[in-house]
Design an enzyme around this catalytic site. Sequence first.
Site, PDB file in Angstrom:
ATOM      1  N   ARG A  51       0.821  -1.240  -0.055  1.00 54.16           N
ATOM      2  CA  ARG A  51       0.012   0.127   0.111  1.00 54.16           C
ATOM      3  C   ARG A  51       0.939   1.280   0.108  1.00 54.16           C
ATOM      4  O   ARG A  51       0.589   2.306  -0.632  1.00 54.16           O
ATOM      5  CB  ARG A  51      -0.805   0.138   1.159  1.00 54.16           C
ATOM      6  CG  ARG A  51      -1.835   1.424   1.213  1.00 54.16           C
ATOM      7  CD  ARG A  51      -2.562   1.283   2.641  1.00 54.16           C
ATOM      8  NE  ARG A  51      -1.894   1.625   3.675  1.00 54.16           N
ATOM      9  CZ  ARG A  51      -1.637   0.946   4.762  1.00 54.16           C
ATOM     10  NH1 ARG A  51      -2.176  -0.226   4.846  1.00 54.16           N
ATOM     11  NH2 ARG A  51      -0.926   1.415   5.729  1.00 54.16           N
ATOM     12  N   TYR A 103     -13.817  20.204 -14.595  1.00 56.54           N
ATOM     13  CA  TYR A 103     -14.290  18.833 -14.689  1.00 56.54           C
ATOM     14  C   TYR A 103     -15.647  18.475 -13.769  1.00 56.54           C
ATOM     15  O   TYR A 103     -15.145  18.973 -12.475  1.00 56.54           O
ATOM     16  CB  TYR A 103     -13.262  18.017 -14.408  1.00 56.54           C
ATOM     17  CG  TYR A 103     -13.482  16.302 -14.348  1.00 56.54           C
ATOM     18  CD1 TYR A 103     -14.458  15.699 -15.244  1.00 56.54           C
ATOM     19  CD2 TYR A 103     -13.127  15.807 -13.356  1.00 56.54           C
ATOM     20  CE1 TYR A 103     -14.819  14.510 -15.067  1.00 56.54           C
ATOM     21  CE2 TYR A 103     -13.306  14.323 -12.986  1.00 56.54           C
ATOM     22  CZ  TYR A 103     -14.022  13.796 -14.152  1.00 56.54           C
ATOM     23  OH  TYR A 103     -14.394  12.428 -13.812  1.00 56.54           O
ATOM     24  N   ASP A 175      -4.465  20.770 -12.480  1.00 59.19           N
ATOM     25  CA  ASP A 175      -4.881  19.848 -13.043  1.00 59.19           C
ATOM     26  C   ASP A 175      -4.272  19.876 -14.741  1.00 59.19           C
ATOM     27  O   ASP A 175      -4.816  20.694 -15.563  1.00 59.19           O
ATOM     28  CB  ASP A 175      -6.141  19.297 -13.030  1.00 59.19           C
ATOM     29  CG  ASP A 175      -6.616  18.524 -13.931  1.00 59.19           C
ATOM     30  OD1 ASP A 175      -6.118  17.997 -14.693  1.00 59.19           O
ATOM     31  OD2 ASP A 175      -7.998  18.139 -13.682  1.00 59.19           O
ATOM     32  N   LYS A 200      -5.776   8.990 -18.929  1.00 62.10           N
ATOM     33  CA  LYS A 200      -6.220   9.813 -20.087  1.00 62.10           C
ATOM     34  C   LYS A 200      -4.780   9.669 -20.851  1.00 62.10           C
ATOM     35  O   LYS A 200      -4.491   8.642 -21.274  1.00 62.10           O
ATOM     36  CB  LYS A 200      -6.485  11.165 -19.859  1.00 62.10           C
ATOM     37  CG  LYS A 200      -7.670  11.505 -18.725  1.00 62.10           C
ATOM     38  CD  LYS A 200      -8.980  10.407 -19.158  1.00 62.10           C
ATOM     39  CE  LYS A 200     -10.179  11.170 -18.250  1.00 62.10           C
ATOM     40  NZ  LYS A 200      -9.889  10.809 -17.116  1.00 62.10           N
TER      41      LYS A 200
END
Length: 384
Positions: A51, A103, A175, A200
Amino acid sequence: MDKQHMKFATKAIHAGQEPDPTTGAVMTPIYQTSTYWQASPGDHKGYEYSRGTNPTRKALEDCLAALENAKYGLAFSSGMGATDAVLRLLQPGDEVITGNDLYGGSYRIFTKVYAKYGIKFHFLDLSKPENILPHINDKTKLIWIETPTNPTMRIIDIEGVAKISKAHKLILAVDNTFASPYLQNPMDQGADIVMHSVTKYIGGHSDVVMGALLVNDDQLYKELWFVYNACGATPGPQDAFLVLRGIKTLHLRMKAHCENGEKVAQYLKNHPKIDKIYWPGFEDHPNHDIAKKQMRGFGGMVSITLKDADLAETFRVASSFKVFTLAESLGGVESLINHPVSMTHGSIPKEEREKVGVTDNLLRLSVGVEDIDDLLADLEQALA
């Protein structure tokens, strides 16, 4: 060669990666393990539990950091997981300045998740950096921007906003999903945090969901790493391997996205069925001069509104494509068409999204790397 002196294409293929010392494997192995051997308690090779750290993921994080000219990288299980980690730096009563063209997922986490914890968000027109100034007070802690924005491709002056954020000792997060590190590096222009939906352009093949944060400041990295490890929104090694594989062609894919994006935008600009077109490469696009200064190309994202089209007609057109695929997401090698109002931006109230041009007749194109003649023919038949 030191990764700081490598050119982009070389970084994309080599940064963060060395031949496996055990076997000589050229590709980074998929370390499909949850835990790691320790010679004695605390005596380990830097890896304890996956993790927190995993060698495949670490190679990816180092590669992403190199691409964004950053010191540190953190990979998350999604772009929203990365965004969530940044917001966890805040305390109740803190305030955030962000754009009013955003977004839908970012708007949703701001207003539906964090606002109820007493964090206040100001959604502003950020076309001019000075628009921020009246909203800064002693509770302001973070400025969060997208550029180009999703879906109307608004351009925000990163350097101009960074000067304001530094003068007021605020964190600036950018972003950078729509541009990718190939076209734009916000860290070089003063950003403190760069966020990517790695799903993306960076992944590029529509087969991985992932996010990333890139930072330079040591203390900021420590704070984000604590959240990353403590809250656990970290991706598995198979996904990290797939993204490393995708990155190796990022520079080649982005060149093709930009070339096709420009030809599609030019084709649509004077099309009789198109009312408005949003693509930052046009000289009459708002803040085109800023885009030209801070970007190395204008990308493969193009948005359009259909002339005299109601929702039913917009749905008909969106469903008529043969090469473009009607789907959410963007940035893959295949061309996608998206209807933001019913898909990616459905969580934004109608009156808010319409203020910034996200109307029922708006379609967002993610122009892929197929043959341009086939893409243009598909547009022609769908818009007929």
